[in-house]
Design a protein around this motif. Structure first.
Motif, mmCIF file in Angstrom:
data_model
loop_
_atom_site.group_PDB
_atom_site.id
_atom_site.type_symbol
_atom_site.label_atom_id
_atom_site.label_comp_id
_atom_site.label_asym_id
_atom_site.label_seq_id
_atom_site.Cartn_x
_atom_site.Cartn_y
_atom_site.Cartn_z
ATOM 1 N N TYR A 28 0.824 -1.206 0.000
ATOM 2 C CA TYR A 28 0.000 0.000 0.000
ATOM 3 C C TYR A 28 0.858 1.256 0.000
ATOM 4 C CZ TYR A 28 -4.383 -2.514 0.732
ATOM 5 O OH TYR A 28 -5.476 -3.323 0.571
ATOM 6 N N LEU A 29 1.959 1.216 0.739
ATOM 7 C CA LEU A 29 2.855 2.371 0.780
ATOM 8 C C LEU A 29 3.441 2.644 -0.594
ATOM 9 C CD1 LEU A 29 4.359 4.539 2.411
ATOM 10 C CD2 LEU A 29 6.128 2.828 2.893
ATOM 11 N N LEU A 30 3.855 1.573 -1.287
ATOM 12 C CA LEU A 30 4.401 1.728 -2.634
ATOM 13 C C LEU A 30 3.351 2.280 -3.599
ATOM 14 C CD1 LEU A 30 6.702 1.286 -4.643
ATOM 15 C CD2 LEU A 30 5.890 -1.064 -4.949
ATOM 16 N N LEU A 31 2.107 1.779 -3.480
ATOM 17 C CA LEU A 31 1.030 2.265 -4.338
ATOM 18 C C LEU A 31 0.743 3.744 -4.081
ATOM 19 C CD1 LEU A 31 -1.474 -0.747 -4.241
ATOM 20 C CD2 LEU A 31 -0.031 -0.033 -6.155
ATOM 21 N N ILE A 32 0.775 4.133 -2.818
ATOM 22 C CA ILE A 32 0.533 5.538 -2.478
ATOM 23 C C ILE A 32 1.621 6.434 -3.059
ATOM 24 C CG2 ILE A 32 0.450 7.190 -0.561
ATOM 25 C CD1 ILE A 32 -0.890 4.990 1.103
ATOM 26 N N VAL A 33 2.881 5.989 -2.952
ATOM 27 C CA VAL A 33 3.993 6.771 -3.493
ATOM 28 C C VAL A 33 3.862 6.919 -5.010
ATOM 29 C CG1 VAL A 33 6.490 6.811 -3.856
ATOM 30 C CG2 VAL A 33 5.560 6.163 -1.623
ATOM 31 N N VAL A 34 3.515 5.813 -5.693
ATOM 32 C CA VAL A 34 3.357 5.847 -7.151
ATOM 33 C C VAL A 34 2.209 6.780 -7.541
ATOM 34 C CG1 VAL A 34 2.740 4.480 -9.170
ATOM 35 C CG2 VAL A 34 4.358 3.573 -7.508
ATOM 36 N N CYS A 35 1.097 6.705 -6.800
ATOM 37 C CA CYS A 35 -0.047 7.578 -7.086
ATOM 38 C C CYS A 35 0.311 9.044 -6.906
ATOM 39 C CB CYS A 35 -1.226 7.206 -6.191
ATOM 40 S SG CYS A 35 -2.020 5.633 -6.612
ATOM 41 N N VAL A 36 1.087 9.345 -5.863
ATOM 42 C CA VAL A 36 1.492 10.730 -5.632
ATOM 43 C C VAL A 36 2.382 11.217 -6.769
ATOM 44 C CG1 VAL A 36 2.859 12.231 -4.140
ATOM 45 C CG2 VAL A 36 1.249 10.617 -3.137
ATOM 46 N N ILE A 37 3.315 10.358 -7.209
ATOM 47 C CA ILE A 37 4.220 10.730 -8.295
ATOM 48 C C ILE A 37 3.441 11.009 -9.574
ATOM 49 C CG2 ILE A 37 6.077 9.886 -9.791
ATOM 50 C CD1 ILE A 37 7.164 8.361 -7.381
ATOM 51 N N ILE A 38 2.385 10.221 -9.815
ATOM 52 C CA ILE A 38 1.604 10.374 -11.046
ATOM 53 C C ILE A 38 0.611 11.532 -10.943
ATOM 54 C CG2 ILE A 38 -0.101 9.261 -12.543
ATOM 55 C CD1 ILE A 38 1.220 6.599 -11.879
ATOM 56 N N ILE A 39 -0.081 11.630 -9.809
ATOM 57 C CA ILE A 39 -1.185 12.578 -9.685
ATOM 58 C C ILE A 39 -0.694 13.995 -9.384
ATOM 59 C CG2 ILE A 39 -3.238 13.150 -8.324
ATOM 60 C CD1 ILE A 39 -3.725 10.185 -7.974
ATOM 61 N N TYR A 40 0.377 14.139 -8.623
ATOM 62 C CA TYR A 40 0.813 15.478 -8.214
ATOM 63 C C TYR A 40 1.117 16.387 -9.405
ATOM 64 C CZ TYR A 40 3.478 19.258 -6.095
ATOM 65 O OH TYR A 40 3.938 20.488 -5.726
ATOM 66 N N PRO A 41 1.911 15.945 -10.405
ATOM 67 C CA PRO A 41 2.142 16.850 -11.551
ATOM 68 C C PRO A 41 0.861 17.235 -12.281
ATOM 69 C CG PRO A 41 3.699 15.030 -11.563
ATOM 70 C CD PRO A 41 2.666 14.697 -10.540
ATOM 71 N N LEU A 42 -0.095 16.279 -12.338
ATOM 72 C CA LEU A 42 -1.368 16.589 -12.994
ATOM 73 C C LEU A 42 -2.137 17.653 -12.225
ATOM 74 C CD1 LEU A 42 -3.499 16.000 -15.159
ATOM 75 C CD2 LEU A 42 -4.336 14.140 -13.708
ATOM 76 N N LEU A 43 -2.216 17.489 -10.906
ATOM 77 C CA LEU A 43 -2.909 18.483 -10.087
ATOM 78 C C LEU A 43 -2.206 19.835 -10.148
ATOM 79 C CD1 LEU A 43 -3.772 16.345 -6.912
ATOM 80 C CD2 LEU A 43 -5.276 16.968 -8.805
ATOM 81 N N TRP A 44 -0.887 19.811 -10.173
ATOM 82 C CA TRP A 44 -0.126 21.063 -10.248
ATOM 83 C C TRP A 44 -0.382 21.766 -11.572
ATOM 84 C CZ3 TRP A 44 4.011 22.868 -13.232
ATOM 85 C CH2 TRP A 44 4.678 24.008 -12.724
ATOM 86 N N THR A 45 -0.454 21.006 -12.674
ATOM 87 C CA THR A 45 -0.728 21.602 -13.981
ATOM 88 C C THR A 45 -2.138 22.177 -14.035
ATOM 89 O OG1 THR A 45 0.746 19.972 -14.998
ATOM 90 C CG2 THR A 45 -0.710 21.194 -16.466
ATOM 91 N N ILE A 46 -3.104 21.461 -13.456
ATOM 92 C CA ILE A 46 -4.478 21.968 -13.415
ATOM 93 C C ILE A 46 -4.544 23.269 -12.621
ATOM 94 C CG2 ILE A 46 -6.808 21.504 -12.578
ATOM 95 C CD1 ILE A 46 -6.319 18.553 -13.148
#
Length: 294
Positions: A28-46
């Motif tokens: 779960y920790l690995l999945l959370i880290v991967v999700c943050v890496i993927i989602i954060y740039p998208l949220l920042w661009t939005i």
């Protein structure tokens, strides 16, 4: 004595359970880290697309004074900003590339999967070798060929090149998927009087629907993100695709508009999301059909 004899078994069960919990927590920790890496740039661009001004610098993901002026500027058509035309150009190229890729890849994969002919093995090897050659290595040849044919600044030249580039790998993948469809289905259909064409359209293609959805997705999304090839072929602003047009927004050092670029980049994802949601059901229905008819 009984209590003492049960103690090691109980401790071993607890240790195995704790190991499973530890593995689950790490997963779960690995999945959370991967999700943050993927989602954060998208949220920042939005967030940047709603940020006032032309700078992407922001102290938070949510702008303090959000504005939609950048989205309005994209569709206002001021100056050399032909965003609506670029959007339509990209959709046109992507849709035709997807359609022609599906047709060419389907017939090619079916031929390699169901027919025996001289050079079949070497043809498959050639497909893999062609896929390993970087696309940009042929840019000069493509430009010269386009000039000779009078197709510079033509979308149809881009479509033909994209379709040709889609064939090797996609045909190889689809051929492997068709190989998994039992030949008994073909033989049974031929006994019933079905032709090769009917077998292809009514048996092979429906059962290959999951992989066809992958081919369609690759054919649609590939042109939307291509910059190198389209920048060589397309010269006029009205013929630009989205990657070229958006690049022009930030390539001007004196008047670069990074927030408008962010807004345009976000809008590119809309047709990709729609295409994925539209094709997602074909993965499930194709797999279900394969399980039923197999």
């Amino acid at each position: 004595m009984d209590a003492l004899s049960k103690t090691p078994k109980t401790s071993s069960k607890l240790s195995s359970k704790s190991k499973r919990n530890l593995k689950k927590a790490l997963t779960y920790l690995l999945l959370i880290v991967v999700c943050v890496i993927i989602i954060y740039p998208l949220l920042w661009t939005i967030g940047a697309s709603f940020n006032p001004g032309n700078s992407l610098v922001s102290t938070s993901l949510i702008p303090e004074n959000p504005t939609t002026e950048h989205y309005t500027q994209l569709f206002a058509g001021e100056g050399n900003l032909h965003y609506k035309q670029w959007y339509l150009n990209s959709l046109k190229i992507s849709i035709f590339t997807m359609i022609f890729s599906l047709i060419s890849v389907s017939f090619t994969a079916y031929a390699f999967s169901r027919f025996r002919f001289k050079g079949k093995k070497n043809g498959l090897m050639l497909f893999m070798l062609l896929q390993m050659i970087p696309q940009f290595s042929a840019l000069t040849a493509i430009f010269v060929l386009g000039q000779m044919l009078g197709l510079i600044n033509s979308h149809w030249l881009l479509i033909l090149i994209y379709v040709g580039g889609q064939i090797p790998m996609n045909a190889y993948l689809l051929k492997g998927y068709m190989d998994s469809i039992p030949m008994d289905l073909d033989e049974s259909a031929r006994i019933d009087g079905a032709s090769r064409t009917r077998i292809f359209f009514q048996i092979i293609l429906p059962l290959s629907r999951p992989m066809l959805a992958v081919v369609a997705m690759n054919g649609f999304t590939g042109p939307l993100g291509d910059f190198a090839l389209s920048s060589v072929i397309l010269r006029e602003p009205e013929a630009y695709t989205l990657p070229i047009g958006l690049y022009k927004l930030v390539s001007d050092k004196m008047g670069a508009s990074y927030t408008t670029f962010a807004a345009g980049a976000i809008l590119i994802s809309i047709p990709i999301v729609i295409a994925f949601l539209s094709l997602q059901k074909h993965f499930v229905s194709g797999l279900a059909a394969g399980g039923t008819k197999g």
